[in-house]
Design an enzyme around this catalytic site. Structure first.
Site: not given
Ligand code: SAH
Ligand code: SF4
Length: 410
Positions: A126, A139, A146, A150, A153, A385
């Protein structure tokens, strides 16, 4: 056909190792090549050494200033060279398979990328465009899936990982400009928010799409150097933010070799919780991560690190957490970016209540940190919201809100 590389991750793992390889097509695209690599490509076509620099400059201009998609549009390039280029290369960008447009101008593109194996289902990533007053942020994704996992995520649940090439990363910027009609003579699509005063359609880039950019270091670096090039796309490194979950060994390297702004996905103030939310923390715990941040090159009050903090109801959103957060970041020139959690089917968390987000942000505001949810724009978003949803809007209000919060890095 599913690929054999989709191996199940062992319990308790920190990083996925099943990286699929990128197999270049017979005719590769020139998008994303550095000037040196372009010169080399010209060399393979027999362009003499002393002409290469000038030819590279011409190509660069056609590709990144004019946005041409075919070599025969390059009228200042000789016919012979154009057809030689045509025989060996393309100017292809990633293929757009779906576009979602919201009334507030947010656009999300689903891009299809080739897989390693013939006949395999192609990969999808995306790329999201978030226009706002005075700025418009793209973005960008760095991986299919990935390397990390996490727990909050959605991308982390994908088992297959492939690094994007520099061309596929720069290609996302090209796709955005293509779709926004943002090239000389282009026509913006209906509903696009056209920048006033002749400003630019894409002013900022955040590496916050799918993937962990610091586990795809070389491609991300090469792509961001192309994006920064002042004779081309020309987005300055102050307007590019690389977000990492905390790949400590590559943070200093990013400062030295890429030089963009840095965002750290912190999300928790103690190792026990961060181990659960961001399992990479088991390898690089909070103290080590923050130590590395303190020595990030060029840090000053004018150039701060953004700490991202996803608001998870009852998990990390207490006032005690806010207090500890402020204490932890003491002495680091920092911004705190509270991101409302964007839920996905099967996710085990909920977004914090708005009152709690307000309280949390109030606390960090009083401690000297402004946060997007406290900006006038943030207030609009919060107030709206749940009210913004309409049948024509395919991105949920929640998703747009999370995206907007992420995009506010300066
Ligand atoms: N992998 C990198 C960059 C991509 S994620 C990182 O983790 O920083 C970009 C941001 O979106 C990160 O801060 C991540 O923690 C956050 N993020 C991921 N899933 C999310 C969700 N479901 N709701 C809100 N933020 C989220
Ligand atoms: Fe990867 Fe974690 Fe970033 Fe999601 S939040 S893209 S799993 S590093």
């Amino acid at each position: 056909m599913t690929t054999v590389l989709e191996t199940a991750a062992p319990r308790g793992f920190v990083e996925k190792t099943a990286l699929e390889r990128y197999v270049p097509p017979a005719k590769p695209s020139l998008i994303g090549l550095s000037r040196a690599a372009l010169a080399e490509a010209l060399g393979t076509l027999g362009v003499p050494d002393k002409q290469r620099k000038m030819r590279v400059q011409q190509l660069w201009n056609w590709i990144y200033i004019r946005g041409v998609t075919r070599f025969d549009e390059m009228s200042s390039v000789s016919k012979d060279l154009r057809s030689a280029l045509e025989g060996r290369f393309t100017l292809d960008r990633p293929e757009v398979v779906a576009e979602q447009v919201s009334a507030d101008g947010t656009r999300k593109w689903l891009l299809r990328l080739p897989g390693e194996h013939q006949g395999e289902r192609p990969h999808e990533v995306e790329c999201v465009y978030i226009p706002e007053a005075g700025r418009a942020t793209l973005c960008v994704s760095s991986q299919v899936g990935c390397t990390l996992n996490c727990s909050f995520c959605h991308t982390g649940t994908q088992r297959l990982v492939r690094n994007l090439t520099a061309g596929e990363i720069v290609g996302q910027v090209m796709v955005a400009r293509d779709r926004l009609g943002d090239w000389p003579g282009g026509a913006p699509p209906e509903g696009a928010i056209v920048p006033t005063d002749g400003g630019r359609f894409v002013t900022n880039i955040v590496m916050m799409g799918m993937g962990e950019p610091l586990y795809n270091f070389e491609a991300v670096r090469d792509a961001l150097l192309v994006v920064q090039d002042g004779d081309g796309i020309g987005i300055s490194k102050r307007r590019i933010t690389l977000s990492t979950s905390g790949v400590v060994p590559n943070i200093a390297r990013a400062g030295a070799e890429i030089g963009t702004m840095l965002a750290i996905s912190l999300h928790a103030v103690n190792d026990e919780l961060r181990n659960e939310l961001v399992p990479l923390n088991r390898k690089y715990p909070i103290a080590t991560l923050l130590e590395t941040c303190r020595s990030y090159p060029g840090l000053s009050n004018a150039r701060r690190i953004t700490f991202e903090y996803v608001m998870l109801k009852g998990v990390n959103d207490s006032l005690d957490d806010a207090k500890k957060l402020v204490k932890l970041l003491k002495g680091i020139p920092a911004k705190i970016n509270l991101i409302p959690f964007n839920p996905w089917p099967g996710s085990r968390y909920e977004c914090s209540d708005w009152e709690q987000i307000e309280k949390f942000s109030e606390y960090i505001f009083n401690a000297g940190y402004s946060s997007p949810v406290r900006t006038p724009r943030g207030r609009d978003i919060l107030a709206a919201c749940g009210q913004l949803k309409s049948a024509t809007e395919k991105l949920s209000a929640r998703e747009r809100m999370a995206l907007r919060a992420m995009a506010m890095t300066d």
